[in-house]
Design a protein around this motif. Sequence first.
Motif, short mmCIF file in Angstrom:
data_model
loop_
_atom_site.label_atom_id
_atom_site.label_comp_id
_atom_site.label_asym_id
_atom_site.label_seq_id
_atom_site.Cartn_x
_atom_site.Cartn_y
_atom_site.Cartn_z
N ILE A 83 -16.02 6.81 -2.90
CA ILE A 83 -14.57 7.01 -3.00
C ILE A 83 -13.87 6.37 -1.80
N SER A 84 -14.44 6.53 -0.62
CA SER A 84 -13.87 5.93 0.58
C SER A 84 -13.84 4.41 0.45
N HIS A 85 -14.92 3.84 -0.05
CA HIS A 85 -14.99 2.39 -0.25
C HIS A 85 -13.92 1.94 -1.24
N GLN A 86 -13.76 2.68 -2.35
CA GLN A 86 -12.76 2.32 -3.35
C GLN A 86 -11.35 2.43 -2.77
N MET A 87 -11.11 3.45 -1.94
CA MET A 87 -9.79 3.60 -1.33
C MET A 87 -9.50 2.44 -0.38
N ASN A 88 -10.51 2.00 0.37
CA ASN A 88 -10.33 0.85 1.26
C ASN A 88 -10.03 -0.42 0.46
N THR A 89 -10.70 -0.58 -0.67
CA THR A 89 -10.46 -1.74 -1.52
C THR A 89 -9.02 -1.72 -2.03
N GLN A 95 -2.12 -4.25 0.44
CA GLN A 95 -1.59 -5.04 1.55
C GLN A 95 -1.39 -6.50 1.14
N SER A 96 -2.33 -7.01 0.35
CA SER A 96 -2.23 -8.37 -0.15
C SER A 96 -1.00 -8.52 -1.06
N ILE A 97 -0.81 -7.55 -1.95
CA ILE A 97 0.35 -7.58 -2.86
C ILE A 97 1.65 -7.47 -2.05
N ARG A 140 3.76 -14.89 -12.15
CA ARG A 140 2.71 -14.81 -13.17
C ARG A 140 1.39 -14.37 -12.55
N GLU A 141 1.05 -14.92 -11.37
CA GLU A 141 -0.19 -14.54 -10.69
C GLU A 141 -0.21 -13.04 -10.38
N ILE A 142 0.90 -12.55 -9.86
CA ILE A 142 0.98 -11.13 -9.49
C ILE A 142 0.88 -10.26 -10.75
N ALA A 143 1.59 -10.66 -11.80
CA ALA A 143 1.53 -9.90 -13.06
C ALA A 143 0.10 -9.88 -13.60
#
Length: 148
Positions: A83-89, A95-97, A140-143
């Motif tokens: 779960i911690s790994h998934q939250m970090n992902t 942050q990228s978005i 389009r990329e973001i969508a």
Amino acid sequence: MIPNEAKLQQLKKQYPEGTRIRLLHMNDPHAVPQGTLGTVYDIDDTGSLLVHWDNGQGLNVLYGIDRVERVSGNLEKEGVNEISHQMNTIWNYSQSILQESTELKAMIEQLYDAKEGRALNGKTRTELLETVAQTQARLREIAQKLGG
């Protein structure tokens, strides 16, 4: 075979809500795979364990027919680590978005200024059309990333 009230109470103590279990055997043509982990969320009047299986399947563990074992310790710790790994992902992705949306906002503001006849910062019509195309491509990329 349906358990009596005393056996039902014993089962509810043995497998309270939130108990993690591993399937050992299920007698069903569409059985949950042996070894699958799940979380008990209730026990019905027939003694069947109602389980949220980690693989998404929805079959109950039938009293007196199917077999499970309780799991704890390292498996629970591994679950917390996963779960911690998934939250970090998710955090890194958000942050990228956020960075992309900041860049997109600047591009859209620039286009709006041009539309309103404000300063074009020396850009030609062709350069503005390129910015429009880039903005559309980024949207389009973001969508697509967001599943749209």
